[in-house]
Write an enzyme that holds these catalytic residues in place. Sequence first.
Site, mmCIF file in Angstrom:
data_model
loop_
_atom_site.group_PDB
_atom_site.id
_atom_site.type_symbol
_atom_site.label_atom_id
_atom_site.label_comp_id
_atom_site.label_asym_id
_atom_site.label_seq_id
_atom_site.Cartn_x
_atom_site.Cartn_y
_atom_site.Cartn_z
ATOM 1 N N LYS A 1 0.795 -1.167 -0.053
ATOM 2 C CA LYS A 1 -0.126 -0.006 -0.156
ATOM 3 C C LYS A 1 0.836 1.234 0.020
ATOM 4 O O LYS A 1 0.700 2.174 -0.927
ATOM 5 C CB LYS A 1 -0.819 -0.088 1.312
ATOM 6 C CG LYS A 1 -2.215 0.853 1.075
ATOM 7 C CD LYS A 1 -2.991 0.605 2.337
ATOM 8 C CE LYS A 1 -3.813 -0.782 2.476
ATOM 9 N NZ LYS A 1 -4.423 -1.016 3.461
ATOM 10 N N ARG B 1 -3.311 2.639 8.748
ATOM 11 C CA ARG B 1 -3.658 1.259 8.087
ATOM 12 C C ARG B 1 -2.146 0.523 7.966
ATOM 13 O O ARG B 1 -1.326 1.038 7.863
ATOM 14 C CB ARG B 1 -4.133 1.230 6.445
ATOM 15 C CG ARG B 1 -5.380 2.093 6.257
ATOM 16 C CD ARG B 1 -5.704 1.951 4.958
ATOM 17 N NE ARG B 1 -7.255 2.233 4.565
ATOM 18 C CZ ARG B 1 -7.507 3.538 4.336
ATOM 19 N NH1 ARG B 1 -6.799 4.594 4.122
ATOM 20 N NH2 ARG B 1 -8.765 3.604 3.853
ATOM 21 N N GLY C 1 -5.639 -11.476 8.843
ATOM 22 C CA GLY C 1 -5.426 -11.631 10.344
ATOM 23 C C GLY C 1 -4.474 -10.592 11.060
ATOM 24 O O GLY C 1 -4.762 -10.350 12.343
ATOM 25 N N MET D 1 -4.325 -6.456 11.964
ATOM 26 C CA MET D 1 -5.039 -5.148 12.348
ATOM 27 C C MET D 1 -5.014 -4.502 10.999
ATOM 28 O O MET D 1 -4.243 -4.440 10.303
ATOM 29 C CB MET D 1 -4.316 -4.206 13.356
ATOM 30 C CG MET D 1 -5.379 -3.431 14.124
ATOM 31 S SD MET D 1 -4.458 -1.833 14.590
ATOM 32 C CE MET D 1 -4.764 -0.984 13.017
ATOM 33 N N ARG E 1 -7.147 1.089 -9.053
ATOM 34 C CA ARG E 1 -6.688 -0.399 -9.484
ATOM 35 C C ARG E 1 -7.069 -0.952 -10.687
ATOM 36 O O ARG E 1 -8.074 -0.294 -11.491
ATOM 37 C CB ARG E 1 -7.398 -1.382 -8.434
ATOM 38 C CG ARG E 1 -8.672 -1.201 -8.195
ATOM 39 C CD ARG E 1 -9.523 -1.906 -7.021
ATOM 40 N NE ARG E 1 -10.628 -1.738 -6.962
ATOM 41 C CZ ARG E 1 -11.488 -1.823 -5.922
ATOM 42 N NH1 ARG E 1 -10.788 -2.412 -4.889
ATOM 43 N NH2 ARG E 1 -12.772 -1.439 -5.692
ATOM 44 N N HIS F 1 -20.416 -37.972 -16.002
ATOM 45 C CA HIS F 1 -20.965 -38.416 -17.252
ATOM 46 C C HIS F 1 -21.361 -37.176 -18.088
ATOM 47 O O HIS F 1 -21.106 -37.034 -18.924
ATOM 48 C CB HIS F 1 -21.655 -39.631 -17.403
ATOM 49 C CG HIS F 1 -21.753 -39.911 -18.806
ATOM 50 N ND1 HIS F 1 -23.059 -39.771 -19.399
ATOM 51 C CD2 HIS F 1 -21.254 -40.561 -19.653
ATOM 52 C CE1 HIS F 1 -23.213 -40.088 -20.710
ATOM 53 N NE2 HIS F 1 -22.036 -40.855 -20.797
ATOM 54 N N ARG G 1 -13.055 -41.058 -28.398
ATOM 55 C CA ARG G 1 -13.642 -42.413 -27.635
ATOM 56 C C ARG G 1 -14.394 -43.158 -28.686
ATOM 57 O O ARG G 1 -15.330 -42.681 -29.065
ATOM 58 C CB ARG G 1 -14.350 -41.904 -26.468
ATOM 59 C CG ARG G 1 -13.724 -40.906 -25.430
ATOM 60 C CD ARG G 1 -14.892 -40.484 -24.558
ATOM 61 N NE ARG G 1 -14.158 -39.182 -23.854
ATOM 62 C CZ ARG G 1 -14.422 -37.973 -24.322
ATOM 63 N NH1 ARG G 1 -15.080 -37.731 -25.370
ATOM 64 N NH2 ARG G 1 -14.136 -36.759 -23.695
ATOM 65 N N SER H 1 -0.383 -40.287 -24.030
ATOM 66 C CA SER H 1 -1.353 -39.181 -23.697
ATOM 67 C C SER H 1 -1.803 -39.443 -22.433
ATOM 68 O O SER H 1 -2.156 -40.463 -21.811
ATOM 69 C CB SER H 1 -2.450 -39.486 -24.599
ATOM 70 O OG SER H 1 -3.534 -38.542 -24.379
ATOM 71 N N GLY I 1 -3.966 -39.402 -19.459
ATOM 72 C CA GLY I 1 -5.431 -39.358 -19.259
ATOM 73 C C GLY I 1 -5.569 -39.032 -17.605
ATOM 74 O O GLY I 1 -5.644 -39.663 -16.886
ATOM 75 N N THR I 2 -5.524 -37.636 -17.485
ATOM 76 C CA THR I 2 -5.480 -37.104 -16.293
ATOM 77 C C THR I 2 -6.706 -37.133 -15.426
ATOM 78 O O THR I 2 -6.868 -37.309 -14.057
ATOM 79 C CB THR I 2 -4.870 -35.547 -16.251
ATOM 80 O OG1 THR I 2 -5.515 -35.010 -17.239
ATOM 81 C CG2 THR I 2 -3.572 -35.526 -16.459
ATOM 82 N N ASP J 1 -8.311 -40.282 -15.134
ATOM 83 C CA ASP J 1 -8.282 -41.380 -14.314
ATOM 84 C C ASP J 1 -6.921 -41.236 -13.405
ATOM 85 O O ASP J 1 -6.931 -41.700 -12.150
ATOM 86 C CB ASP J 1 -8.221 -42.780 -15.232
ATOM 87 C CG ASP J 1 -9.623 -42.969 -15.525
ATOM 88 O OD1 ASP J 1 -10.633 -42.688 -15.160
ATOM 89 O OD2 ASP J 1 -9.890 -44.026 -16.093
ATOM 90 N N CYS K 1 -4.966 -35.596 -22.503
ATOM 91 C CA CYS K 1 -6.400 -35.714 -23.099
ATOM 92 C C CYS K 1 -7.427 -35.719 -22.077
ATOM 93 O O CYS K 1 -8.771 -36.084 -22.222
ATOM 94 C CB CYS K 1 -6.534 -36.813 -23.907
ATOM 95 S SG CYS K 1 -6.418 -38.471 -23.355
ATOM 96 N N TYR L 1 1.374 -31.456 -26.999
ATOM 97 C CA TYR L 1 0.310 -30.937 -27.171
ATOM 98 C C TYR L 1 -0.701 -31.169 -25.944
ATOM 99 O O TYR L 1 -0.419 -32.023 -25.155
ATOM 100 C CB TYR L 1 -0.235 -31.660 -28.560
ATOM 101 C CG TYR L 1 -0.803 -33.009 -28.377
ATOM 102 C CD1 TYR L 1 -2.181 -33.350 -27.719
ATOM 103 C CD2 TYR L 1 0.139 -33.881 -28.858
ATOM 104 C CE1 TYR L 1 -2.366 -34.636 -27.685
ATOM 105 C CE2 TYR L 1 -0.261 -35.311 -28.633
ATOM 106 C CZ TYR L 1 -1.667 -35.461 -28.284
ATOM 107 O OH TYR L 1 -1.835 -37.121 -27.954
#
Lengths: 907, 907
Positions: free
Chosen positions: A26, A97, A106, A108, A370, A488, A594, A796, A798-799, A801, A863, A883
């Site tokens: 500030k 301030r 937290g 003052m 701002r 799904h 798929r 690839s 498969g994040t 699963d 993917c 990719y």
Amino acid sequence: MAKAVYKFGAGEADGRTSQKALLGGKGANLAEMSTIGIPVPAGFTITTDICTQYVEEGEEKTFPKIKEEVEEGVHHIEEIMDKDFGDEEDPLLVSVRSGAAISMPGMMDTVLNLGLNDTTVKGLAKKSNNERFAWDSYRRFIQMFGDVVLGIEPKEGDHHDPFEEAIQEAKDEKGVENDTELDTEDLKKLVDRFKEITQEYAGQAFPTDPWEQLWDSIGAVFGSWDNPRAEKYRAMNGIPDDMGTAVNVQAMVYGNMGDNSATGVAFTRDAATGENRFNGEFLVNAQGEDVVAGVRTPQEINIVGSKRWADRNDITEEERKENYPSLEELMPEVYKKLDKVQQKLEEHYHDMQDLEFTIQDGRLWILQTRTGKRTGAAMLKMAIDMLDEGMIDKKTAIMRITPNKLDELLHPVFDKQAEADAEVMTKGLPASPGAATGKVVFFADDAEEWAEKGEEVILARVETSPEDVAGMNAANGIMTARGGMTSHAAVVARGMGKCCVAGAGEVEIDYHKRVMKINDYEINEGEWISLSGNTGAVIKDKVKTVDPEISGDFERIMELSDKFRKLGVRTNADTPEDAQKAIDFGATGIGLTRTEHMFFEGERIKAVREMILADDEEGRRKALDKLLPMQREDFEGIFKAMDGYPVTVRLLDPPLHEFVPHEEKNQKEMADELGVPVEEVKAKVESLKEINPMLGHRGCRLGNTYPEITEMQTRAILEAALNCKEDGIDAIPEIMVPLIGTKTELKLQKDVINEVAEELFEERGKKVDYKVGTMIEIPRAALTADEVAEEAEFFSFGTNDLTQMTFGYSRDDAGKFLDIYKEIGVLEHDPFQVLDQTGVGQLVEMGTKKGRQTRPKLKVGICGEHGGEPSSVKFCHKVGMNYVSCSPFRVPIARVAAAQAAVEDEE
Amino acid sequence: MAKAVYKFGAGEADGRTSQKALLGGKGANLAEMSTIGIPVPAGFTITTDICTQYVEEGEEKTFPKIKEEVEEGVHHIEEIMDKDFGDEEDPLLVSVRSGAAISMPGMMDTVLNLGLNDTTVKGLAKKSNNERFAWDSYRRFIQMFGDVVLGIEPKEGDHHDPFEEAIQEAKDEKGVENDTELDTEDLKKLVDRFKEITQEYAGQAFPTDPWEQLWDSIGAVFGSWDNPRAEKYRAMNGIPDDMGTAVNVQAMVYGNMGDNSATGVAFTRDAATGENRFNGEFLVNAQGEDVVAGVRTPQEINIVGSKRWADRNDITEEERKENYPSLEELMPEVYKKLDKVQQKLEEHYHDMQDLEFTIQDGRLWILQTRTGKRTGAAMLKMAIDMLDEGMIDKKTAIMRITPNKLDELLHPVFDKQAEADAEVMTKGLPASPGAATGKVVFFADDAEEWAEKGEEVILARVETSPEDVAGMNAANGIMTARGGMTSHAAVVARGMGKCCVAGAGEVEIDYHKRVMKINDYEINEGEWISLSGNTGAVIKDKVKTVDPEISGDFERIMELSDKFRKLGVRTNADTPEDAQKAIDFGATGIGLTRTEHMFFEGERIKAVREMILADDEEGRRKALDKLLPMQREDFEGIFKAMDGYPVTVRLLDPPLHEFVPHEEKNQKEMADELGVPVEEVKAKVESLKEINPMLGHRGCRLGNTYPEITEMQTRAILEAALNCKEDGIDAIPEIMVPLIGTKTELKLQKDVINEVAEELFEERGKKVDYKVGTMIEIPRAALTADEVAEEAEFFSFGTNDLTQMTFGYSRDDAGKFLDIYKEIGVLEHDPFQVLDQTGVGQLVEMGTKKGRQTRPKLKVGICGEHGGEPSSVKFCHKVGMNYVSCSPFRVPIARVAAAQAAVEDEE
């Protein structure tokens, strides 16, 4: 001793922006504004070094050292503000301030109106010509001082703040409800009461000497550095304990000092449209909170804006001038100054500013500036305009985009007014963006039938399954009562770019009676409802929707992104239509097709079920032979759409029980169709049941136990590719084996694929290039990626699963605790939405590295759902993937996120 | 050129044992035996180098180079055996065998009787005085030569081997069934027919020249190095292609050359008891296959053995001497030589040897020696005896133990004879060792009731669940139709040390009619059945069982192991009885006390269900208050049994739906008991259902959403510990939080635990030391172990769940493909039985390392099923764990495995 106090105001400042560590965020910001000539109320900053001394040595040793400098700082304020601290006629009031280098809860926070006492309050009353305001300011000061400086708290066993209780008592006594109904006399009495409370709770009198007030407040700010909440926060966030906070002491200014005073907010550009037009609102003789409260109608700051406003509200020019004149008309000189300030601020910060100003006695003060929030459309326009204006460079333009905001530009939205008036029955998860309205149906076949008859429908289900896909496609929107962001329904809807609200837990669907209850609402089949995929709202009746318009700015940002990004962006698409959509959005290949959705369409499911019911390989082959031409056709369509781009096809992944009916009625149907006793169907369905299907007989485990499925799919893919080649289409198939956990699983499937390929190429006398690779979605595959890469030509990740197994969370069930986990701080994000870089990310990085140890040029992609989530895309860039692949509608988001990652990397 | 041929025989050899790479395993071994003076039939080995040359340069270039040496080798054999190759009167016959350094399937194996042709066969007939034998040997040679050297195969479309077809035709013609019924004339005709077949199928005449036969065979062995099956095997097992195989050419010897000839097998010690007593069997004038065939009764080799045998079979000494004299009596000189040989062999190999011998014309030949297989009891006795005899040292004694074999010493077994006569109805998995017999019941309550009435029962279920535990405990053995080696039934039974056959897929249980069908058998409730937990057999009727006797050798091996091992061995125990059992077996602490089993006993389940049904925290607390004293009592019992040893208690782990009834009838009961409508119970059961419960709302996710459960359990543990302390018992509680995936999950639970502890210690004015740690069973916990260790005072790897999640296998469902996966070579072992060191092991190692980075003295253990599996225990030693924990009956196994790991480490 080093300088302890840094002054600012009147176009000058001792400090510099770069001194954030010394002056806090500030303080540095105030110094910066002051330096470039912005008229901020004068003030000074006591450095963080002093805080450290204070914490180490205590007040007694520290304060004497800085006494002189602080006094000098106050005099500096007095001079610029032309008021004296403690003056009986026109007292200088200040705020105190805290302000650390990193913002930190937290501690003052703020004391306002410091300098008031029984004497100065009268000066303020006279000067402001507003006795009530003066006493209200006074009682607020005592309350704030008591709360934050003296640490007054409810006594044990009591839950109420004593000050608030006193206010309540005053109102009760008078028989009124609002604070504003207390008059000057009431407030005077409250001030007395507040002083008593201070004595009673803090064991000391409220200090009337402004200097004492000031020193106490400074001490309180420094002291709060070490309070437990701040300490805990620092510990959790790794912030050093010896960093310290600065204290900012600044003159108070008031916009309610008479008709020559005002207060307002302004934007350097239009936050809704992005138009380069200074705009804002103000109120004469008012405080900031009056603008927010909405009791009085704020006026526009300039004539252009004011006239537009009048137009919108059907107000005549006469009436406008009379009742709602602009600041430009009311105080032309001040407005001119304000306009200059806004120009200066935008030039300085190179971005649209949102500023707060106060005019006190005809003098303009800027309280805060701002970077302004903006809509997606405005974000795009501002980035491109500023680039064209030469205000920012290309990289900055890219960094100005919040990728997720692009989403709102691609889907229908509710008409603003209509949405404001809508009757929200409940809220679920905003699972797929957009807005949709239609007649509700509860069965997928109904959705299809009704849609064919030209009805607009919304499909509402407890949850959806692959059998419902055609119905989902026919509906305008989808709502489910169960399931999370990666259920799904959510995944499929996002793929379709269709609005979806998932997991609306208050919805109870009675399939039998074809009705749903939502709290007190009862919605029958055929009644209109509307869904907001952006907020999760489930709305009664029809709500007007508006289609989005994609501006030229969108295309320009995309082109710019493509120039910078290193990551390829592919799409997850199961149909030629989705593939085409993705190409339109700039995808350059398919990262995931798929094949299971294809198994549900029309006649196919019959053949699939015949295969499942077969007792032996021969029976399965017979059924698979029927599927072959249909699968081939699917792939031909996709290769055509993706002409010249690679298409990654994943072999069959879900457990077989997803393809069989679980309701008696449908089992009977299946039995009739296949000409077998229903008992046989039931027995098969029973035998396919799994306790944890996610960890069961699926993925390559199917292909390895029934290689004939892999054979059929391979043949379909490669025959389609050969057929396309004959038609002059450049088909580039990549065959992806799912759910690999060991190298051998892949090797065996690859052997099957290569054998089929050799056989086919010999039959046809022609070849087509193809690759065989694998999903990395099982932790073990990532851990042993060096071995797996011996067989895999591409990876690839498969994040979806991988996240399930790395966390041990079932996507379908985790809803029960994920929300609570976010609430109690176990998780920052839903890991199915935002890739967990710490845990899952380790496996992704390890998998990529180990894979490339074995095969340096290994092509690596992602993917999972994360492939379209900006922070995850950046992570993919960081680990060096080739990719990302995501649903068509997220392709633009991924393109920008990838470009941002590349830009950040360069810097 | 380097030496190509290494000769052996007559107490000498060119090669040495260490030349395995050059001579292959078999060649090196023959050289070794020869060198120490064992009378092996003379022969020579052509080196692996020659094989490599052969593969690279071809036969034409290679054979000329070795011609001379091979001929010299043959002459060497002729000399020692006193026969000439191709001699018409007394021809030398040889075998040709391949022998690589690593044994390898897929290669050409063996040609016997090489050297026979139309002339030499007559010499053999005369010399053996057995024309039929000579012609039979001849026809076998032609067949073998055709098969393995000339590669004769069935023609396309035909499945029968032409040689076998010819034999069948000969028998059909004669109208007989067995090969042995063909006489000399038949065999002569067959020889002619075989020659025709050779011409027809191989396109060449059968070579009559012994030298041609020899060179062709050598070429075939070398050539087989590159056949596809061998190549594939090498590729899969990482064996280098240029290693090559050696060829062994060795003189044939025959035990059927008249009454002065014999053949037999012998053991240097008793393989059944371990007694130091030379023993074995032989047949006069016989071939090795006659001993195996069992047509004639073999005789004992020495008088002691022979007399014992006669005793057992009620044969008088006269009859014995007359009909079954020992070799010692028949050929005393030969026997003396054999006895010397066996002594020499045992001294040389320092272990019990299993040897094959042939006596040809009064001359002793040793064909093979190898380390003898033995029973568990014999294994122990031999190790201790040999140690006492000074034959081996302590480390070797420990290494001699096959830890898993100790299991058979600790459980009841079937009486040998009774088992042999038993009627096996089907086989399942040998899930928990031992033998059991009892009346079959199909419900756990029945098992309890019947057992209380003094009945012996076997509990048969489709699968078991935690509700069945008391019934399982009451039964003598458990059989399930579904589930694998780590199914609930298997794990619990092993913990109890109770015999269990799991996953007997042919068993169909009809609970309604209280009957089970096993193929054609129908077994009603109350009928006797027996189970073998060692073989998986499910047996009709009662089979006599025998209790095991634990010898002093067992204790000595255990003590020896404890001296060497570095790993601690704890136990998994949920009851004071199990804890005591484990102490008796040498456990020094509990590594895992599951608290959920306790929740099922008697009245408790009611309180548990009340808690589950409660709508709010208050309701749950009320129910938990009822559980508190019962839980406390559980822990008091366990602490008492473990006085002075640490007890790791795991907080509640399973999902709540495991505690509610899923059958309508029981739901009604529960509703009545709790005084609520059954609909409420049903709705709760429904709401608790999960699609993948393994990945659902369980473990610390319960404790973090319902902290009051953790509070109750903590209080129960610590109150129990305090109570024990007052009674002078040294309770050492370690509280373990399950299923941690993030540091914060542990931190929050630890806060709850510490708060309860502080409160309690203040109440009681006394303290007890306790630790808080966590299971590492979720991949993410291992990946972020450095963070988790900031909170955890100990780690315990839960490798059951860790394996499930790292592989993505559900233990309950993986049965569907695990067997196939082992068959097709994807998996070597069931990863739930043998820790997957490559994948899961990486996480274990990483977790241990990272944990200790943060907390160098972090105590690390394992409490999955793998904690009692020898190869996994060794892995735990390798990664530096502090202890393993396993079911009580596996404690001795773990002690020995840990000692072996330490010994291996030193070496």
